[in-house]
Design a protein around this motif. Structure first.
Motif, mmCIF file in Angstrom:
data_model
loop_
_atom_site.group_PDB
_atom_site.id
_atom_site.type_symbol
_atom_site.label_atom_id
_atom_site.label_comp_id
_atom_site.label_asym_id
_atom_site.label_seq_id
_atom_site.Cartn_x
_atom_site.Cartn_y
_atom_site.Cartn_z
ATOM 1 N N ILE A 1 56.484 2.276 8.340
ATOM 2 C CA ILE A 1 55.952 1.252 9.243
ATOM 3 C C ILE A 1 55.906 1.757 10.684
ATOM 4 O O ILE A 1 54.951 1.472 11.418
ATOM 5 N N ILE A 2 56.917 2.520 11.093
ATOM 6 C CA ILE A 2 56.913 3.099 12.450
ATOM 7 C C ILE A 2 55.688 3.992 12.633
ATOM 8 O O ILE A 2 54.967 3.891 13.631
ATOM 9 N N ALA A 3 55.448 4.846 11.638
ATOM 10 C CA ALA A 3 54.295 5.761 11.722
ATOM 11 C C ALA A 3 52.981 4.988 11.763
ATOM 12 O O ALA A 3 52.068 5.320 12.535
ATOM 13 N N GLU A 4 52.885 3.931 10.941
ATOM 14 C CA GLU A 4 51.658 3.134 10.873
ATOM 15 C C GLU A 4 51.355 2.484 12.223
ATOM 16 O O GLU A 4 50.233 2.600 12.746
ATOM 17 N N TYR A 5 52.344 1.813 12.801
ATOM 18 C CA TYR A 5 52.093 1.083 14.048
ATOM 19 C C TYR A 5 51.998 2.012 15.252
ATOM 20 O O TYR A 5 51.281 1.707 16.217
ATOM 21 N N LEU A 6 52.692 3.140 15.214
ATOM 22 C CA LEU A 6 52.518 4.115 16.296
ATOM 23 C C LEU A 6 51.093 4.658 16.309
ATOM 24 O O LEU A 6 50.523 4.911 17.371
ATOM 25 N N SER A 7 50.501 4.822 15.124
ATOM 26 C CA SER A 7 49.108 5.301 15.070
ATOM 27 C C SER A 7 48.169 4.270 15.691
ATOM 28 O O SER A 7 47.187 4.628 16.362
ATOM 29 N N TYR A 8 48.490 2.977 15.502
ATOM 30 C CA TYR A 8 47.659 1.927 16.086
ATOM 31 C C TYR A 8 47.716 1.988 17.616
ATOM 32 O O TYR A 8 46.676 1.938 18.289
ATOM 33 N N VAL A 9 48.930 2.075 18.161
ATOM 34 C CA VAL A 9 49.058 2.058 19.628
ATOM 35 C C VAL A 9 48.578 3.373 20.238
ATOM 36 O O VAL A 9 48.097 3.391 21.381
ATOM 37 N N GLU A 10 48.689 4.463 19.472
ATOM 38 C CA GLU A 10 48.163 5.743 19.964
ATOM 39 C C GLU A 10 46.648 5.658 20.121
ATOM 40 O O GLU A 10 46.070 6.197 21.071
ATOM 41 N N ASN A 11 45.986 4.966 19.190
ATOM 42 C CA ASN A 11 44.538 4.777 19.278
ATOM 43 C C ASN A 11 44.165 3.977 20.527
ATOM 44 O O ASN A 11 43.158 4.251 21.186
ATOM 45 N N ILE A 12 44.996 2.979 20.835
ATOM 46 C CA ILE A 12 44.753 2.174 22.044
ATOM 47 C C ILE A 12 44.896 3.041 23.280
ATOM 48 O O ILE A 12 44.067 2.985 24.196
ATOM 49 N N LYS A 13 45.963 3.860 23.298
ATOM 50 C CA LYS A 13 46.211 4.725 24.469
ATOM 51 C C LYS A 13 45.084 5.736 24.634
ATOM 52 O O LYS A 13 44.642 6.017 25.745
ATOM 53 N N SER A 14 44.601 6.276 23.505
ATOM 54 C CA SER A 14 43.502 7.253 23.566
ATOM 55 C C SER A 14 42.237 6.613 24.114
ATOM 56 O O SER A 14 41.527 7.188 24.953
ATOM 57 N N ALA A 15 41.969 5.373 23.657
ATOM 58 C CA ALA A 15 40.787 4.646 24.131
ATOM 59 C C ALA A 15 40.889 4.351 25.614
ATOM 60 O O ALA A 15 39.900 4.454 26.364
ATOM 61 N N ALA A 16 42.100 4.019 26.070
ATOM 62 C CA ALA A 16 42.320 3.710 27.486
ATOM 63 C C ALA A 16 42.082 4.945 28.347
ATOM 64 O O ALA A 16 41.512 4.860 29.443
#
Length: 614
Positions: free
Chosen positions: A596-611
């Motif tokens: 679950i940590i890996a799954e949700y970190l990938s989500y927030v990493e995508n947000i950071k990359s988009a930002a």
């Protein structure tokens, strides 16, 4: 699904910040249809979020339609009194999990359950409804239970169906049988816990009679005020049962147990809850259960529960875990709880559209996971020395992964617990001796136990209590109706008391009350100046008029035996799920958390990359 929830939360934030009301022009026309301005707004927000314009427009349209639907529902409720309930269905249904249901609030919980079952295709006895973090009570009206317009209701299945598509008669029959079994299982859980909690203070022989006890962080029994003891034991018992279901990933059955535990914990004083970590752990388990059911949005106070858990840990463990280290010598094992706490805080923030806060908490959880990860070969090495896998994991975390230190730690802990158990057994042995001493004086087992309880285990003080309160003799071990069936005292016993100097009438009355026990009759008469206290005089009069045993009195023997068997079954079922290791709640392989940590970190990493691109 998680990304969609993030986008919904983020877009809702933007709309609130820009003070935009999608249900009004220019975003909605007079026919409640979508306005052209929505497309321009979707373009603006998709550029801001660096994501697909069509996806943003689709989600905004969902938000707009829901707002219109909610407004219409509010007007309908004002004019007709018919409330709208937002029903959240189990995760296995995949689509259309969130639905609206209209109902009057004067109907009973049973009627609402029937309506939900009929509307969404469930077997009525196959589901439980949770509203406002409480199980729906079938016999009370919705209004009596605090159910209001626009409330959220979560549907729990007692057991998930694997072939829901093919519903033939046989499958339906099996479902009903499973549901009945699960319902009986839940009722047995409740009864078993009540029996064990009631036994706690009054058990005579702990070696022969199972009961629940409360221990501190070192494993020693602690005394709790009687007014709160039963509530605390029921709370902890329900929590353990719920945790057993969590381990088996039976989240739908676990949640009602956890919510019942929360209800009983709330009956305990705040000071008590601040001294034990059980209440904090329960808050984590409840939020985790909602999350695993895919129904976090039904828990409107998830943030409050997580903050409560964090504050409770601080009070219980001390600032920077100082109190915990002082008591246990380390805090490595308890870090598992903080990993779960940070992970849930990260998930909640992500679902609320707070990307930066989510990343911060998820990163803390990730760092803790790396610190707590255990090399399987080290566990194997300790198991070769005769330790269990659970002991190995807990020992390694307490000793920062050092195998030799962990072996010493586990051995020392075993010896310490053996000593504590020895001391507890000796304490219970002395109590049993005191009970037998008072029984030898003519008092019943129950009266002896109650007097010793009031005297804090002091035999001499217990004797004084019994002398001051002769009515305690009436706390007999047999059935109440048999306690009154007293024969007339013998002439010999009356003469014996008269010879001691007591009045014959008083002697006869005392012997009648104490069922011919000369010693207790004499003690009571001496203590009260040669006569019976007024309340015992009434007892003597009542007993003389009590009718003899009727033939029907013996008819309950077989049913009593059956009840006893059912109680034994209920108790054994509870005991099976209470872990032997006192730190079982701190033991986790962390396999689920890692994924679950890996799954949700990938989500927030995508947000950071988009930002960054933006």
């Amino acid at each position: 699904m998680a990304q969609k929830k993030y986008l919904q939360s983020k877009l809702t934030q933007f709309l609130r910040e820009d003070k935009i009301q999608l249900w009004k022009p220019p975003y909605t026309d007079e026919n409640k249809e979508v306005g052209l301005a929505l497309k321009d707004l979707a373009k603006k927000y998709s550029d801001k979020l660096e994501c697909c314009e069509n996806e943003v427009e689709k989600i905004m349209e969902e938000i707009r339609c829901k707002a219109i639907e909610r407004g219409a529902g509010n007007e309908h409720y004002k004019t007709t009194g018919i409330a709208t309930i937002e029903v959240f269905l189990p995760a296995r249904l995949k689509k259309d999990r969130k639905n609206l249901l209209e109902t009057h609030l004067h109907i009973t919980g049973r009627e609402l359950r029937s309506k939900i079952a009929e509307t969404f295709g469930f077997q009525e006895n196959y589901i439980k409804i949770v509203i406002n973090k409480k199980q729906l009570q079938l016999g009370e009206t919705l209004k009596e239970q605090g159910v209001t317009h626009n409330v959220k209701a979560m549907v729990l299945e007692l057991k998930q169906s694997e072939e829901d598509v093919r519903k033939n008669f046989q499958v339906e029959e099996e479902k009903q049988n499973e549901a009945k079994l699960e319902e009986k299982r839940i009722q047995r859980t409740k009864r078993g816990l009540e029996i064990l909690a009631e036994r706690a203070e009054m058990v005579v022989d702990p070696e022969a009679t199972p009961y629940l006890d409360i221990a501190n962080q070192t494993g020693r029994s602690i005394r709790i005020p009687p007014s709160e003891r039963k509530a605390l034991m029921l709370a902890m018992g329900y929590h353990e049962k719920g945790r057993a279901f969590l381990k088996r990933k039976e989240y739908g059955i676990a949640l009602p147990c956890l919510l019942d535990a929360d209800k009983y914990f709330c009956e305990c004083c705040r000071e008590l809850l601040d001294t034990v970590d059980n209440y904090a752990v329960l808050q984590l388990d409840i939020v985790w259960c909602y999350f695993r059911l895919g129904q976090l949005e039904c828990l409107d106070d998830a943030e409050k529960k997580l903050k409560l858990a964090q504050e409770c840990f601080r009070k219980c463990y001390g600032e920077n875990h100082q109190r915990l280290v002082h008591i246990k010598g380390n805090c490595g094992k308890e870090k598992v709880l903080f990993l779960r706490l940070y992970l849930l805080q990260g998930i909640r923030n992500y679902h609320s559209g707070n990307g930066e806060e989510a990343y911060e908490y998820l990163n803390k959880a990730c760092q803790l996971f790396k610190e707590l990860y255990i090399d399987p070969s080290k566990v194997h090495n300790l198991m070769q020395l005769g330790f269990s896998a659970q002991e190995a994991r807990l020992g390694l975390r307490a000793c920062d992964g050092n195998v030799d230190h962990a072996a010493v730690h586990i051995t020392n802990r075993r010896e310490e617990l053996d000593q504590i158990k020895k001391e507890e057994r000796e304490k219970k042995r002395r109590r049993l001796e005191n009970i037998n001493h008072l029984k030898g004086m003519g008092y019943s087992t129950r009266a002896a136990k109650q007097a010793l309880h009031q005297a804090g285990g002091n035999l001499e003080e217990a004797q004084k209590i019994l002398l001051r309160n002769p009515q305690m003799w009436w706390l007999n071990d047999s059935a109440p109706e048999s306690n009154n069936r007293q024969q007339s005292p013998s002439r010999e016993n009356i003469d014996q008391l008269v010879y001691m100097g007591f009045d014959a009438v008083a002697a006869k009355a005392a012997l009648r009350v104490f069922r011919g026990n000369v010693q207790l009759a004499a003690q009571t008469l001496v203590h009260n100046g040669g006569r019976l206290p007024p309340d015992l005089q009434l007892s003597a009069e009542d007993s003389s008029s009590t009718p003899s045993t009727s033939p029907s009195d013996s008819a309950g023997t077989s049913s009593a035996s059956t009840d006893e068997d059912m109680e034994t079954e209920a108790v054994n079922e509870i005991l099976e799920d209470i872990p032997e290791h006192e730190e079982d709640y701190l033991d986790s392989t962390l396999e689920d958390e890692e994924i679950i940590i890996a799954e949700y970190l990938s989500y927030v990493e995508n947000i950071k990359s988009a930002a960054k691109k933006n």
